[in-house]
Design a protein around this motif. Structure first.
Motif, PDB file in Angstrom:
ATOM      1  N   ASP A 216       0.826  -1.210   0.000  1.00 34.37           N
ATOM      2  CA  ASP A 216       0.000   0.000   0.000  1.00 34.37           C
ATOM      3  C   ASP A 216       0.862   1.263   0.000  1.00 34.37           C
ATOM      4  O   ASP A 216       0.595   2.218  -0.749  1.00 34.37           O
ATOM      5  CB  ASP A 216      -0.916   0.011   1.225  1.00 34.37           C
ATOM      6  CG  ASP A 216      -2.261  -0.644   0.943  1.00 34.37           C
ATOM      7  OD1 ASP A 216      -2.435  -1.137  -0.186  1.00 34.37           O
ATOM      8  OD2 ASP A 216      -3.117  -0.664   1.846  1.00 34.37           O
ATOM      9  N   GLU A 217       1.877   1.260   0.861  1.00 36.33           N
ATOM     10  CA  GLU A 217       2.742   2.436   0.961  1.00 36.33           C
ATOM     11  C   GLU A 217       3.509   2.665  -0.335  1.00 36.33           C
ATOM     12  O   GLU A 217       3.681   3.804  -0.785  1.00 36.33           O
ATOM     13  CB  GLU A 217       3.705   2.270   2.134  1.00 36.33           C
ATOM     14  CG  GLU A 217       3.015   2.319   3.492  1.00 36.33           C
ATOM     15  CD  GLU A 217       3.939   1.979   4.640  1.00 36.33           C
ATOM     16  OE1 GLU A 217       5.094   1.544   4.361  1.00 36.33           O
ATOM     17  OE2 GLU A 217       3.530   2.125   5.806  1.00 36.33           O
ATOM     18  N   ARG A 218       3.962   1.575  -0.968  1.00 42.21           N
ATOM     19  CA  ARG A 218       4.690   1.723  -2.227  1.00 42.21           C
ATOM     20  C   ARG A 218       3.780   2.229  -3.338  1.00 42.21           C
ATOM     21  O   ARG A 218       4.169   3.102  -4.138  1.00 42.21           O
ATOM     22  CB  ARG A 218       5.316   0.387  -2.624  1.00 42.21           C
ATOM     23  CG  ARG A 218       6.173   0.467  -3.873  1.00 42.21           C
ATOM     24  CD  ARG A 218       6.955  -0.809  -4.111  1.00 42.21           C
ATOM     25  NE  ARG A 218       7.918  -1.041  -3.050  1.00 42.21           N
ATOM     26  CZ  ARG A 218       8.788  -2.057  -3.057  1.00 42.21           C
ATOM     27  NH1 ARG A 218       8.796  -2.912  -4.079  1.00 42.21           N
ATOM     28  NH2 ARG A 218       9.638  -2.216  -2.064  1.00 42.21           N
ATOM     29  N   LEU A 219       2.559   1.703  -3.405  1.00 38.62           N
ATOM     30  CA  LEU A 219       1.607   2.170  -4.416  1.00 38.62           C
ATOM     31  C   LEU A 219       1.246   3.635  -4.213  1.00 38.62           C
ATOM     32  O   LEU A 219       1.080   4.384  -5.181  1.00 38.62           O
ATOM     33  CB  LEU A 219       0.345   1.302  -4.382  1.00 38.62           C
ATOM     34  CG  LEU A 219       0.491  -0.122  -4.928  1.00 38.62           C
ATOM     35  CD1 LEU A 219      -0.800  -0.903  -4.705  1.00 38.62           C
ATOM     36  CD2 LEU A 219       0.835  -0.097  -6.406  1.00 38.62           C
ATOM     37  N   GLU A 220       1.131   4.038  -2.955  1.00 42.42           N
ATOM     38  CA  GLU A 220       0.820   5.443  -2.677  1.00 42.42           C
ATOM     39  C   GLU A 220       1.931   6.339  -3.193  1.00 42.42           C
ATOM     40  O   GLU A 220       1.683   7.403  -3.776  1.00 42.42           O
ATOM     41  CB  GLU A 220       0.629   5.635  -1.169  1.00 42.42           C
ATOM     42  CG  GLU A 220       0.235   7.044  -0.761  1.00 42.42           C
ATOM     43  CD  GLU A 220      -1.113   7.477  -1.305  1.00 42.42           C
ATOM     44  OE1 GLU A 220      -1.309   8.688  -1.500  1.00 42.42           O
ATOM     45  OE2 GLU A 220      -1.964   6.599  -1.559  1.00 42.42           O
TER      46      GLU A 220
END
Length: 258
Positions: A216-220
């Protein structure tokens, strides 16, 4: 000798809420009797009175249902609750403030002489029916779940459950908070992740939640980079999560999925 006996009785009150008074503990707790008889047998064993030591151990087993080899080394405030069926082998070593429940075996996996039984460090708790087999160490403060079969070392403060024993090390509070927040986001109750006796399935799910959070953090970050380049790709809606899809795993009264 009498001071050690008083210490043993006090340790029973600290670990067994059913204990009501000193007289009851003195005459009705076979685990206590087994420990006291073992001290006599161990003293005879160390003095090279091997046959007499084995005889005392045999009588103790007949009286209490607990078999402790006279060669086993046992620390202070050792408590065997209920006791029936406990077996402790010759080369076993037990630290201070250790607790065993009924049906526990501290056994070996080899017929060779020498160290072949486990070492339990201070503060270890072993649940009913657990089998700890082999010449390895269970670290201080570790817990062995009921009916577990443990055949390898357990780190200090960890928990071992299942057959074969799976070792679980508790995560820190910050990590637990992140997992719980992510579980609530997806409408899942990450049961037992913060309990004193963690479940191996919940532990595995916790690892998946950690990975999902990192994704999630990488996609954000990727979305922010694309937005800076003028792309509206991240403006697209994600598929909706329906509350009824999580009805079987949500905690009763929990929030609906985001």
């Amino acid at each position: 000798m009498f001071e050690r006996m008083r210490e043993d009785i006090r340790s029973v009150f600290r670990r067994d809420p059913a204990a009501r008074n000193a007289l009851e503990v003195l005459i009705c707790y076979p685990g206590l009797h087994a420990v006291w008889l073992h001290r006599l047998a161990h003293g005879l064993w160390c003095a090279d009175w091997k046959l007499l030591a084995r005889l005392v151990s045999h009588v103790s087993r007949w009286l209490t249902g607990i078999e402790i080899h006279p060669g086993a080394r046992i620390g202070r405030r050792f408590f065997i609750d209920h006791g029936m069926g406990v077996v402790i082998g010759e080369t076993a070593e037990i630290g201070d403030d250790v607790t065993l429940y009924h049906g526990v075996t501290l056994g070996g996996t080899s017929w060779n002489k020498g160290k072949r039984h486990p070492t339990l460090e201070d503060g270890v708790v072993v649940g009913a029916g657990a089998k700890i087999l082999g010449p390895f160490t269970v670290g201080a403060g570790a817990k062995i779940g009921s009916n577990a079969v443990v055949t390898r070392a357990v780190p200090a403060g960890a928990t071992a459950v299942g057959i074969p024993g799976r070792i679980i090390v508790r995560s820190d509070d910050e990590q637990e908070a992140k997992r719980q927040a992510l579980a609530e986001k997806y409408g899942f109750d990450a049961y037992a992740l913060g309990q004193s006796m963690p479940d191996p399935v919940a532990h595995a799910i916790g690892q998946l939640l950690d990975h999902l959070q990192a994704v999630d953090e990488r996609l954000e970050g990727m979305c922010q980079a694309l937005k800076a380049l003028g792309s509206d790709y991240c403006a697209k809606e994600l598929p909706a999560l329906r509350e009824e899809d999580f009805a079987g795993v949500k905690e009763e009264g929990g929030k609906p999925p985001a």
